[in-house]
Structures are given as structure tokens and as C-alpha cells.
Design an enzyme around this catalytic site. Structure first.
Site, PDB file in Angstrom:
ATOM      1  N   PHE A   2     -16.156 -13.353  12.892  1.00 32.88           N
ATOM      2  CA  PHE A   2     -14.801 -13.117  13.015  1.00 32.88           C
ATOM      3  C   PHE A   2     -14.596 -12.471  14.586  1.00 32.88           C
ATOM      4  CE2 PHE A   2     -15.812 -12.401   8.694  1.00 32.88           C
ATOM      5  CZ  PHE A   2     -14.813 -13.087   8.295  1.00 32.88           C
ATOM      6  N   SER A  41     -14.281 -17.731   3.701  1.00 32.52           N
ATOM      7  CA  SER A  41     -14.277 -16.144   4.194  1.00 32.52           C
ATOM      8  C   SER A  41     -13.109 -15.711   4.699  1.00 32.52           C
ATOM      9  CB  SER A  41     -15.591 -15.912   5.043  1.00 32.52           C
ATOM     10  OG  SER A  41     -16.643 -16.564   4.387  1.00 32.52           O
ATOM     11  N   CYS A  48     -16.190  -8.862   5.310  1.00 31.35           N
ATOM     12  CA  CYS A  48     -16.350 -10.375   4.910  1.00 31.35           C
ATOM     13  C   CYS A  48     -16.263 -10.470   3.379  1.00 31.35           C
ATOM     14  CB  CYS A  48     -17.469 -10.920   5.582  1.00 31.35           C
ATOM     15  SG  CYS A  48     -17.414 -12.751   5.258  1.00 31.35           S
ATOM     16  N   THR A  50     -15.270 -13.405  -0.090  1.00 30.05           N
ATOM     17  CA  THR A  50     -14.963 -14.944  -0.407  1.00 30.05           C
ATOM     18  C   THR A  50     -13.849 -14.910  -1.420  1.00 30.05           C
ATOM     19  OG1 THR A  50     -17.352 -15.138  -0.293  1.00 30.05           O
ATOM     20  CG2 THR A  50     -16.159 -16.705  -1.452  1.00 30.05           C
ATOM     21  N   ALA A  64     -18.354  -6.553  -4.142  1.00 29.28           N
ATOM     22  CA  ALA A  64     -19.503  -6.313  -4.870  1.00 29.28           C
ATOM     23  C   ALA A  64     -19.738  -4.821  -4.823  1.00 29.28           C
ATOM     24  CB  ALA A  64     -20.706  -6.883  -4.297  1.00 29.28           C
ATOM     25  N   HIS A 102     -19.679  -7.346   8.261  1.00 28.24           N
ATOM     26  CA  HIS A 102     -20.759  -6.502   7.482  1.00 28.24           C
ATOM     27  C   HIS A 102     -20.434  -5.089   8.085  1.00 28.24           C
ATOM     28  CE1 HIS A 102     -23.156 -10.593   7.313  1.00 28.24           C
ATOM     29  NE2 HIS A 102     -22.275 -10.680   6.580  1.00 28.24           N
ATOM     30  N   THR A 148     -12.523  -0.594  21.911  1.00 25.09           N
ATOM     31  CA  THR A 148     -13.000  -0.278  23.075  1.00 25.09           C
ATOM     32  C   THR A 148     -13.381   1.463  22.867  1.00 25.09           C
ATOM     33  OG1 THR A 148     -12.541  -2.002  24.466  1.00 25.09           O
ATOM     34  CG2 THR A 148     -13.553  -0.053  25.430  1.00 25.09           C
TER      35      THR A 148
END
Length: 208
Positions: A2, A41, A48, A50, A64, A102, A148
Site C-alpha cells: 500500500f 487485499s 492488510c 482479505t 485473525a 502489517h 512524517t
């Protein structure tokens, strides 16, 4: 992969527990579903996930147990807004930075103050180890938004959010005490691993 440029703000319509102690979350977001497919995704608050089902107006993702432990998604309920970004295409402009989706940990907002039209946020991460990967003027993804770093010390880090970004993401409406998902820039992790391997190899050679 991404970019950290949020495409849309979706609305959580339903959250159901699953037999594996995870969640199934249904999100309303017709603006990003014109080319949706099962198995795609989509980053939800920078995580991320599904697509397991979709229709013209909604999509469903499975979350999960590991994702629930590491992110703020376990706090989401029907009616809550969430940041959304589809995975990049080869033609996508890389306007933010490389975001994997992640999440490393969550961070608590410990200060929020107005600075002209911008907002300054300061965060304290739940897991302090991430601070070693955060550098002044470096990139960070917060709830999937590429931002940033304006300050970092031994316990906190800060960013400034300009007025344009405030209207495009959910964090502008968050307050002190709220949690955001944190993904540090991956370059720092790769660099650390390479340096550690190089040092370990050097030590072996000097002791041989």
C-alpha cells in the site's frame, strides 16, 4: 503493498465473532468496490485484510486473533469510521511510502493541539521497541495514513497533520486516550537485520 494514502473512509456495519476467536467485519464503502474481487487485499486502518465477501455497497473481511492483539480493530463497532486503501497496482503513483499493512503495535494519543490550521499529535506506543525504528523526518503509517515524524524521544513520537489530510482520514477526529495502529518504516528493520548479520559474521571471523 500500500502507499499510505487513504482512498476512502468506510463505515463498519457489523462485527461478528468467528469460531477461531477472530472477527468477521462488514464495511460499507461503495466508492472502492467497482473492481472488487473475493481474495483482494484492502487495508483497514492500516491492517492488510482479505475480502471474503462483497456486494455493490459492502465488503466483508476476516480478522485473525493475531491482528486483534496487535491492532485497534478489536475496538471497532457498528457505526465506526475506518480508513480504507486498496492494494497498489503497477500504475499507482507512490505518493506516500511503502506500507505493508502489517501493524507493529498500537499507540495512545497523549497530546493533541492545534497549530494554525494543522494539528500536532503526540503518541506513546504500547511496545516501546518500535521507537528505535522511528526517526526525525522519517515515514510512519498511523491507521494506514502515511505521515512524517516531527519529533521522537525515548518514550513518544509526534507528527503534524495538515488541514487537507484532516478531511481525508479518521485520525483528525480522535482524541487523547484513543489508540492508533502503528507500522514503522520497513527500511529500518531490514537495515538492522543486515547490520546484525554483518556484525555476527565479523565476530565469528575474528574469533576463528
Amino acid at each position: 503493498m500500500f502507499t499510505g494514502l487513504v482512498e476512502a473512509i468506510g463505515v463498519v456495519k457489523d462485527v461478528q465473532g468467528t469460531i477461531d476467536n477472530g472477527f468477521a467485519m462488514k464495511i460499507e464503502a461503495p466508492q472502492i468496490l467497482d473492481d472488487c474481487h473475493t481474495g483482494d487485499s484492502i487495508a483497514v486502518n492500516g491492517t492488510c485484510l482479505t475480502v471474503t465477501d462483497f456486494d455493490r455497497y459492502h465488503f466483508t473481511v476476516g480478522i485473525a486473533p493475531e491482528s486483534l492483539r496487535l491492532t485497534n480493530l478489536g475496538q471497532c463497532k457498528a457505526g465506526d469510521p475506518v480508513n480504507l486503501e486498496r492494494a497498489v497496482l503497477s500504475s499507482t503513483r507512490m505518493g506516500g511510502h511503502f506500507v505493508q499493512g502489517h501493524v507493529d503495535t498500537v499507540a495512545e494519543i497523549v497530546e493533541k493541539k492545534q497549530d494554525g490550521e494543522a494539528i500536532d499529535f503526540t503518541f506513546r506506543p504500547r511496545d516501546p521497541f518500535v521507537l528505535k525504528y522511528i526517526v526525525y523526518k522519517g515515514y510512519i503509517a498511523l491507521d494506514g495514513t502515511s505521515l512524517t515524524i516531527t519529533h521522537v524521544d525515548d518514550s513518544t513520537f509526534s507528527i503534524m497533520m495538515i488541514s487537507y489530510t484532516q478531511s481525508k482520514v479518521i485520525m483528525a477526529k480522535k482524541n487523547v486516550g484513543d489508540l492508533v495502529n502503528v507500522e514503522v518504516d520497513q527500511i529500518g528493520k531490514y537495515t538492522e537485520k543486515l547490520v546484525e548479520a554483518h556484525i555476527a559474521d565479523w565476530i565469528k571471523k575474528t574469533q576463528a
